[in-house]
Design a protein around this motif. Structure first.
Motif, PDB file in Angstrom:
ATOM      1  N   ALA A 184       0.802  -1.266  -0.071  1.00 33.76           N
ATOM      2  CA  ALA A 184       0.075  -0.041  -0.017  1.00 33.76           C
ATOM      3  C   ALA A 184       0.906   1.365   0.149  1.00 33.76           C
ATOM      4  O   ALA A 184       0.648   2.360  -0.677  1.00 33.76           O
ATOM      5  CB  ALA A 184      -0.870   0.072   1.261  1.00 33.76           C
ATOM      6  N   ALA A 185       1.911   1.196   0.763  1.00 34.56           N
ATOM      7  CA  ALA A 185       2.862   2.259   0.756  1.00 34.56           C
ATOM      8  C   ALA A 185       3.598   2.580  -0.556  1.00 34.56           C
ATOM      9  O   ALA A 185       3.516   3.766  -0.879  1.00 34.56           O
ATOM     10  CB  ALA A 185       4.063   1.954   1.671  1.00 34.56           C
ATOM     11  N   VAL A 186       3.911   1.584  -1.440  1.00 31.26           N
ATOM     12  CA  VAL A 186       4.229   1.588  -2.741  1.00 31.26           C
ATOM     13  C   VAL A 186       3.334   2.221  -3.470  1.00 31.26           C
ATOM     14  O   VAL A 186       3.672   3.175  -4.402  1.00 31.26           O
ATOM     15  CB  VAL A 186       5.181   0.311  -3.178  1.00 31.26           C
ATOM     16  N   VAL A 187       2.077   1.833  -3.573  1.00 28.75           N
ATOM     17  CA  VAL A 187       1.070   2.307  -4.350  1.00 28.75           C
ATOM     18  C   VAL A 187       0.702   4.045  -4.082  1.00 28.75           C
ATOM     19  O   VAL A 187       0.551   4.577  -5.203  1.00 28.75           O
ATOM     20  CB  VAL A 187      -0.227   1.576  -4.169  1.00 28.75           C
ATOM     21  N   ALA A 188       0.868   4.240  -2.685  1.00 31.17           N
ATOM     22  CA  ALA A 188       0.626   5.719  -2.255  1.00 31.17           C
ATOM     23  C   ALA A 188       1.897   6.534  -2.873  1.00 31.17           C
ATOM     24  O   ALA A 188       1.660   7.607  -3.436  1.00 31.17           O
ATOM     25  CB  ALA A 188       0.634   5.790  -1.065  1.00 31.17           C
ATOM     26  N   ALA A 189       3.120   5.874  -2.868  1.00 33.51           N
ATOM     27  CA  ALA A 189       4.120   6.786  -3.467  1.00 33.51           C
ATOM     28  C   ALA A 189       4.095   6.801  -4.797  1.00 33.51           C
ATOM     29  O   ALA A 189       4.419   7.958  -5.253  1.00 33.51           O
ATOM     30  CB  ALA A 189       5.524   5.661  -3.190  1.00 33.51           C
ATOM     31  N   GLY A 190       3.586   6.095  -5.637  1.00 39.24           N
ATOM     32  CA  GLY A 190       2.892   6.285  -6.886  1.00 39.24           C
ATOM     33  C   GLY A 190       2.160   7.368  -7.235  1.00 39.24           C
ATOM     34  O   GLY A 190       2.364   8.291  -8.044  1.00 39.24           O
ATOM     35  N   PHE A 191       1.066   7.754  -6.383  1.00 40.33           N
ATOM     36  CA  PHE A 191       0.109   8.644  -6.468  1.00 40.33           C
ATOM     37  C   PHE A 191       0.947  10.128  -6.091  1.00 40.33           C
ATOM     38  O   PHE A 191       0.861  10.992  -6.828  1.00 40.33           O
ATOM     39  CB  PHE A 191      -0.851   8.480  -5.582  1.00 40.33           C
ATOM     40  N   ILE A 192       1.909  10.170  -5.178  1.00 39.37           N
ATOM     41  CA  ILE A 192       2.902  11.173  -4.710  1.00 39.37           C
ATOM     42  C   ILE A 192       3.655  11.645  -5.920  1.00 39.37           C
ATOM     43  O   ILE A 192       3.532  12.808  -6.055  1.00 39.37           O
ATOM     44  CB  ILE A 192       3.594  11.097  -3.670  1.00 39.37           C
ATOM     45  N   ALA A 193       4.318  10.446  -6.473  1.00 40.72           N
ATOM     46  CA  ALA A 193       5.203  10.918  -7.661  1.00 40.72           C
ATOM     47  C   ALA A 193       4.573  11.551  -8.855  1.00 40.72           C
ATOM     48  O   ALA A 193       4.967  12.661  -9.435  1.00 40.72           O
ATOM     49  CB  ALA A 193       5.995   9.694  -7.982  1.00 40.72           C
ATOM     50  N   TRP A 194       3.321  10.992  -9.147  1.00 32.15           N
ATOM     51  CA  TRP A 194       2.476  11.917 -10.084  1.00 32.15           C
ATOM     52  C   TRP A 194       2.169  13.239  -9.738  1.00 32.15           C
ATOM     53  O   TRP A 194       2.190  13.771 -10.637  1.00 32.15           O
ATOM     54  CB  TRP A 194       1.250  10.769 -10.377  1.00 32.15           C
ATOM     55  N   ASN A 195       1.709  13.255  -8.747  1.00 33.46           N
ATOM     56  CA  ASN A 195       1.209  14.871  -8.207  1.00 33.46           C
ATOM     57  C   ASN A 195       2.580  15.718  -8.312  1.00 33.46           C
ATOM     58  O   ASN A 195       2.244  16.658  -8.572  1.00 33.46           O
ATOM     59  CB  ASN A 195       0.668  14.665  -6.857  1.00 33.46           C
ATOM     60  N   GLY A 196       3.710  15.125  -7.585  1.00 39.61           N
ATOM     61  CA  GLY A 196       4.774  15.934  -7.891  1.00 39.61           C
ATOM     62  C   GLY A 196       5.208  16.447  -9.272  1.00 39.61           C
ATOM     63  O   GLY A 196       5.628  17.675  -9.426  1.00 39.61           O
ATOM     64  N   TRP A 197       5.142  15.557 -10.284  1.00 40.20           N
ATOM     65  CA  TRP A 197       5.443  15.955 -11.507  1.00 40.20           C
ATOM     66  C   TRP A 197       4.517  16.806 -12.086  1.00 40.20           C
ATOM     67  O   TRP A 197       4.858  17.632 -12.995  1.00 40.20           O
ATOM     68  CB  TRP A 197       5.713  14.570 -12.531  1.00 40.20           C
ATOM     69  N   ARG A 198       3.077  16.510 -11.980  1.00 40.29           N
ATOM     70  CA  ARG A 198       2.126  17.385 -12.413  1.00 40.29           C
ATOM     71  C   ARG A 198       2.250  18.755 -11.882  1.00 40.29           C
ATOM     72  O   ARG A 198       1.659  19.946 -12.582  1.00 40.29           O
ATOM     73  CB  ARG A 198       0.794  16.708 -12.036  1.00 40.29           C
ATOM     74  N   LEU A 199       2.787  18.904 -10.748  1.00 39.60           N
ATOM     75  CA  LEU A 199       2.761  20.398 -10.210  1.00 39.60           C
ATOM     76  C   LEU A 199       3.961  20.954 -10.525  1.00 39.60           C
ATOM     77  O   LEU A 199       4.176  22.381 -10.548  1.00 39.60           O
ATOM     78  CB  LEU A 199       2.620  20.159  -8.718  1.00 39.60           C
ATOM     79  N   LEU A 200       5.174  20.158 -10.809  1.00 40.46           N
ATOM     80  CA  LEU A 200       6.476  20.682 -11.106  1.00 40.46           C
ATOM     81  C   LEU A 200       6.428  21.416 -12.573  1.00 40.46           C
ATOM     82  O   LEU A 200       7.336  22.539 -12.723  1.00 40.46           O
ATOM     83  CB  LEU A 200       7.600  19.388 -11.162  1.00 40.46           C
ATOM     84  N   ARG A 201       5.715  20.700 -13.611  1.00 42.43           N
ATOM     85  CA  ARG A 201       5.578  21.486 -14.858  1.00 42.43           C
ATOM     86  C   ARG A 201       5.337  22.719 -15.024  1.00 42.43           C
ATOM     87  O   ARG A 201       6.129  23.565 -15.447  1.00 42.43           O
ATOM     88  CB  ARG A 201       4.788  20.383 -15.876  1.00 42.43           C
ATOM     89  N   PRO A 202       4.281  23.081 -14.364  1.00 42.86           N
ATOM     90  CA  PRO A 202       3.928  24.471 -14.410  1.00 42.86           C
ATOM     91  C   PRO A 202       4.798  25.605 -13.856  1.00 42.86           C
ATOM     92  O   PRO A 202       4.746  26.623 -14.310  1.00 42.86           O
ATOM     93  CB  PRO A 202       2.175  24.531 -13.735  1.00 42.86           C
TER      94      PRO A 202
END
Length: 291
Positions: A184-202
């Motif tokens: 579950a922690a690995v799955v959560a990390a995937g969501f966190i990474a996606w959010n990080g990249w989505r916010l880094l681009r703008p």
């Protein structure tokens, strides 16, 4: 206006900072005492939230400082810079959580205690409420750094949900499903990474002076074209600095017009654009003869 914006931003950031500090202590103690890697990883994510809130707090103060000799265009870039830092922290937190959880999958351990599930459900409710509060304030004052910080709170809630699912599976399934906590922690990390990249681009786009939406430049063109003596708007370039826009414009006028008259038109354009569109901080008008 600037003072009110700063006060709103600092107040929302301080609320997030205080809540996260309390959650870090709660989740870390519950995770260690309850033998839950997912909950400990969640506490680490909240620590990253505290750092990000401190970064945003400082960025809001710096961005509100007036222009000076060293920064003639102001300090607005502090906000997208802070947003980039916070987004990077999200990516680093995701990597750290993944490494720790993957290692835990292959290590024998005691299953999580039931009370850790209650702690996580409370955390999800608190963090989702904090996300909505900070995001509402961020949109009100148009702060990219605070929007990123708000989504950092949402990512923490997602981490807690994943941890809660993992703990539930581990509790229901017993000895054979203890690894569910780490998965579950690995799955959560995937969501966190996606959010990080989505916010880094703008944030990177703003730091690189990427042009804002065409509707902004079109509105500026329309206002400038209403000034008497303006023959044609040959060029209009807009860049964003924090919440303000800086405009470079080439305007064509009657070639027989005197320098004094052309200068007057340039000033009229600048005054009209700034009056009709308050987000515009400055307009540099270059006068050209009509072709």
């Amino acid at each position: 206006m600037a003072g009110t914006r700063l006060e709103q931003g600092l107040r929302a950031t301080f609320v997030g900072l205080t809540v996260n500090a309390a959650l870090v202590v709660t989740k870390l103690l519950a995770g260690l005492l309850g033998h839950s890697h997912a909950l400990v990883a969640d506490a680490v994510e909240s620590m990253a939230d505290i750092v990000s809130s401190m970064v945003v707090w400082r960025a809001l103060v710096v961005a509100a400082a007036p222009a000076d000799a060293d920064h003639p265009y102001g300090h607005g870039k502090a906000e997208p810079l802070a947003a980039a830092v916070v987004a990077t922290l999200l990516l680093l937190a995701a990597a750290g959580i993944s490494i720790q959880a993957i290692h835990g999958v292959f290590q024998p351990k005691q299953g999580p205690a039931p009370f850790t599930l209650i702690v996580l459900l409370a955390v999800v409710i608190i963090k989702e409420g904090l996300f909505r509060f900070v995001l509402r304030q961020a949109r009100t004052i148009e702060s990219s750094a605070m929007i990123t910080d708000a989504w950092h709170h949402r990512s923490d809630a997602i981490t807690s949900i994943a941890a809660a699912i993992g703990i539930s599976v581990a509790l229901i399934g017993g000895q054979s499903y203890r690894a569910a906590d780490d998965i579950a922690a690995v799955v959560a990390a995937g969501f966190i990474a996606w959010n990080g990249w989505r916010l880094l681009r703008p944030a990177l786009n703003e730091l690189m002076d990427t042009a804002p939406s065409t509707s902004v430049s079109e509105e500026i063109r329309e206002v400038a074209a209403t000034v008497p003596g303006t023959e044609r708007i040959e060029k209009c370039v807009v860049r964003k600095m924090g919440v303000r826009y800086f405009v470079d414009m080439h305007v064509e006028v009657d070639p027989a017009m005197t320098v004094h008259e052309a200068h007057h038109i340039a000033h009229r354009i600048k005054d009209e654009v700034r009056a009709k569109i308050p987000q515009v901080a400055d307009v540099l008008v270059h006068i050209e003869p009509r072709r």
